[in-house]
Design an enzyme around this catalytic site. Structure first.
Site, mmCIF file in Angstrom:
data_model
loop_
_atom_site.group_PDB
_atom_site.id
_atom_site.type_symbol
_atom_site.label_atom_id
_atom_site.label_comp_id
_atom_site.label_asym_id
_atom_site.label_seq_id
_atom_site.Cartn_x
_atom_site.Cartn_y
_atom_site.Cartn_z
ATOM 1 N N ASP A 293 0.860 -1.184 0.000
ATOM 2 C CA ASP A 293 0.000 0.000 0.000
ATOM 3 C C ASP A 293 0.894 1.231 0.000
ATOM 4 O OD1 ASP A 293 -2.233 1.642 0.116
ATOM 5 O OD2 ASP A 293 -2.621 1.309 2.245
ATOM 6 N N PHE A 473 -4.728 4.623 0.417
ATOM 7 C CA PHE A 473 -5.803 3.706 0.005
ATOM 8 C C PHE A 473 -5.529 3.022 -1.333
ATOM 9 C CE2 PHE A 473 -7.834 7.618 1.896
ATOM 10 C CZ PHE A 473 -7.624 7.224 3.205
ATOM 11 N N HIS A 474 -4.333 2.439 -1.442
ATOM 12 C CA HIS A 474 -3.947 1.704 -2.644
ATOM 13 C C HIS A 474 -3.529 0.267 -2.310
ATOM 14 C CE1 HIS A 474 -2.722 5.858 -4.526
ATOM 15 N NE2 HIS A 474 -4.041 5.681 -4.503
ATOM 16 N N PRO A 475 -4.322 -0.478 -1.541
ATOM 17 C CA PRO A 475 -3.904 -1.847 -1.199
ATOM 18 C C PRO A 475 -3.892 -2.740 -2.433
ATOM 19 C CG PRO A 475 -6.187 -1.500 -0.557
ATOM 20 C CD PRO A 475 -5.656 -0.162 -1.002
#
Length: 541
Positions: A293, A473-475
């Site tokens: 992330d 918020f980039h998992p």
């Protein structure tokens, strides 16, 4: 028992693209299952409305991580779209495709067909870009990309000037030949409305009559006959349903829910499954591992000039913004607050940028943690600058907590778990101070609110990073793609290793996180998945 040719689990960024392209090609009947509701909320379609959906339990899974040691034991908020369109319906709309070298690395790791040139061809097919068709952009595709350089708040131009004074190169197209430099972000809007994966792909597909969309449908497990996936069991309105797929099942539930559903279905680490009373069908230790992330860290300022705060907080400002939107689909309500940014290198010896930069002409320091009060900013002129390391080396994991499909998974991101990550983000913080010291920003900044001028040493900055850094918020990476079944979940064809009739196609398959925002790459994965399915079905004819 319902029968279809294909079942797509999750109507998110990738799932809508897969379903849309299969329907357009006329390849059978497609069932799309979505746990959330239809995308009817006006806050979804009003671009700045994502401040409302950011903390809306009806539209958002609102996950939280386990306490993170590298962030002083804090629990980190992880919003995920629980609505048709998935996170493309609630995100900040920045269209950032990643660096070509990211995807060249994917291909070199044993994933042919996923190079920078390969994915660029897909992006160009997807795009209807405001800059027009070129070697770098497409025109006429389903996803409209707006160039907002002429519409941004005036402070954004000052940010770009300050970036040049700080030594960055100008970049009028952050999705062009290079991402390096400073400029204005491009966003997924059309005529002042959000363009989500649902509006671009799924809604046209529904008109073909080949797609059935079922909302409020929580997938409980994959159905098998031997080692072949043949359908999905799902719960809707208190009733259990089963649907079969002759062509196959495609998981597009995202970096948290795709590995969760695999584990619930007996595909995952055997010891984890046994602890929860699930009979292992295929022992796959990599399912749920390799979570990556992007972490973000910001500095917040009081400004000497009016900011977006002055447009959105006072009643007269809200009236002006509302009228501008109502009569022209223009103004602050038609934009994201991530208006300026870019990419730079934290060290001269690097061959490409390793840091992403954000500028927001707004501040909302009064907001409660986990709430982005974009329509209720601070009662003074303020703005923020942020940095986000592009390629973190820390790795976490996702695991089921129980055999209950409605229980949120355990999310362990391990942010700042490596010395390299700690050093890189500290270098980013130092750059923010360099940016603030430029002549343009010295004239603009009245006060540094966070971290504050007393936070000067490396030790103090590192402590502030641990206290305030947050996920952007980039998992991704939890079902990563690669050739080795012992360490990867899917192959380059996106088929799950050791299982027939089952694919995963979403951000969970990223071998490494792209250098930028992840919605565009997630949609690209949906496109590439459809390409592979269509080629395979054509070969059988």
């Amino acid at each position: 028992m319902e029968n279809y040719d294909w079942i797509v689990v999750g109507a998110g960024s990738a799932g809508c693209v897969v379903a849309g392209r299969l329907a357009e090609a006329g390849r059978g009947r497609i069932l799309v299952l979505e746990a959330g509701p239809r995308d009817l909320s006006p806050w979804i379609h009003l671009p700045i409305g994502y401040g409302k959906t950011f903390y809306a339990p009806r539209l958002n899974w609102m996950y939280r991580t386990e306490p993170v040691p590298g962030l002083d034991g804090r629990v980190v908020y992880q919003p995920r779209g629980k609505v048709v369109g998935g996170s493309s319906s609630i995100n900040a709309m920045v269209w950032s495709r990643g660096q070509a070298e990211d995807f060249d690395g994917w291909a070199a790791a044993g994933n042919p067909g996923w190079s920078g040139a390969d994915v660029l061809a897909a992006y160009r097919r997807m795009e209807d870009h405001a800059l027009g068709a070129s070697d770098w952009h497409g025109a006429g595709g389903p996803v409209h990309i707006s160039d907002i350089a002429g519409e941004c708040h005036p402070l954004t131009a000052l940010f770009v000037r300050a970036g040049l004074e700080a030594g960055l190169r100008p970049n009028p197209d952050l999705n062009g030949a290079t991402t390096e430099g400073v400029g204005h972000y491009q966003i997924t809007t059309r005529n002042g409305r959000r363009v989500s994966a649902a509006t671009a792909y799924l809604k046209p597909a529904l008109k073909t009559g080949r797609v059935r969309l079922v909302t409020g449908a929580l997938a409980e497990r994959i159905l098998f006959e031997g080692h072949r996936a043949v359908g999905i069991r799902y719960r809707r309105g208190g009733r259990v349903h089963e649907a079969r797929a002759g062509g196959g099942v495609i998981l597009t539930a995202g970096a948290f829910n795709s590995p969760q559903l695999l584990q619930l279905s007996g595909i995952g680490p055997a010891d984890l499954l046994a602890r929860h009373g699930i009979a292992p069908r295929v022992d796959r230790p990599a399912v749920g591992r390799h979570l990556q992330d992007h972490l973000c860290y910001d500095h917040v300022y009081r400004a000497r000039r009016p900011s977006l705060n002055d447009d959105l907080l006072p009643l007269i400002g809200q009236i002006r913004a509302g009228l501008a939107y109502l009569f022209g689909r223009r103004g602050p309500l038609s934009l994201s607050v991530n208006q300026g940014g870019g990419f730079f290198r934290t060290r001269a010896d690097l061959d490409r940028p390793d840091m992403q930069l954000y500028f927001s002409p707004l501040s909302y320091e009064r907001a409660l943690p986990g709430v982005r009060a974009l329509m209720k900013p601070d009662p003074f002129s303020g703005f923020s600058t942020s940095v986000s390391p592009c390629r973190p080396t820390s790795r976490g994991h996702v695991a089921i907590r129980s055999a209950d499909p409605s229980a949120a998974p355990s999310i362990v991101p391990n942010y700042l778990d490596t010395e390299e990550d700690r050093t890189t983000i500290l270098a980013g913080a130092r750059f923010l101070r360099r940016l603030a010291a430029t002549p343009t920003f010295r004239d603009l900044i009245a006060d540094e609110l966070k971290p504050g001028p007393d936070c000067a040493s490396d030790e103090a900055l590192a402590a502030d990073i641990r206290a305030r850094a947050y996920s952007v918020f980039h998992p991704c990476g939890t079902c990563r793609m690669g050739p080795d079944p012992a360490d990867h979940v899917v192959g380059p064809d996106l088929k799950v290793h050791g299982v027939d009739g089952l694919r995963v196609a979403d951000a969970s398959i990223f071998p490494t996180v792209p250098s930028g925002n992840t919605n565009a790459p997630a949609m690209m994965v949906g496109w590439m998945a459809a390409d592979r399915i269509l080629a395979e079905t054509a070969a059988r004819r």
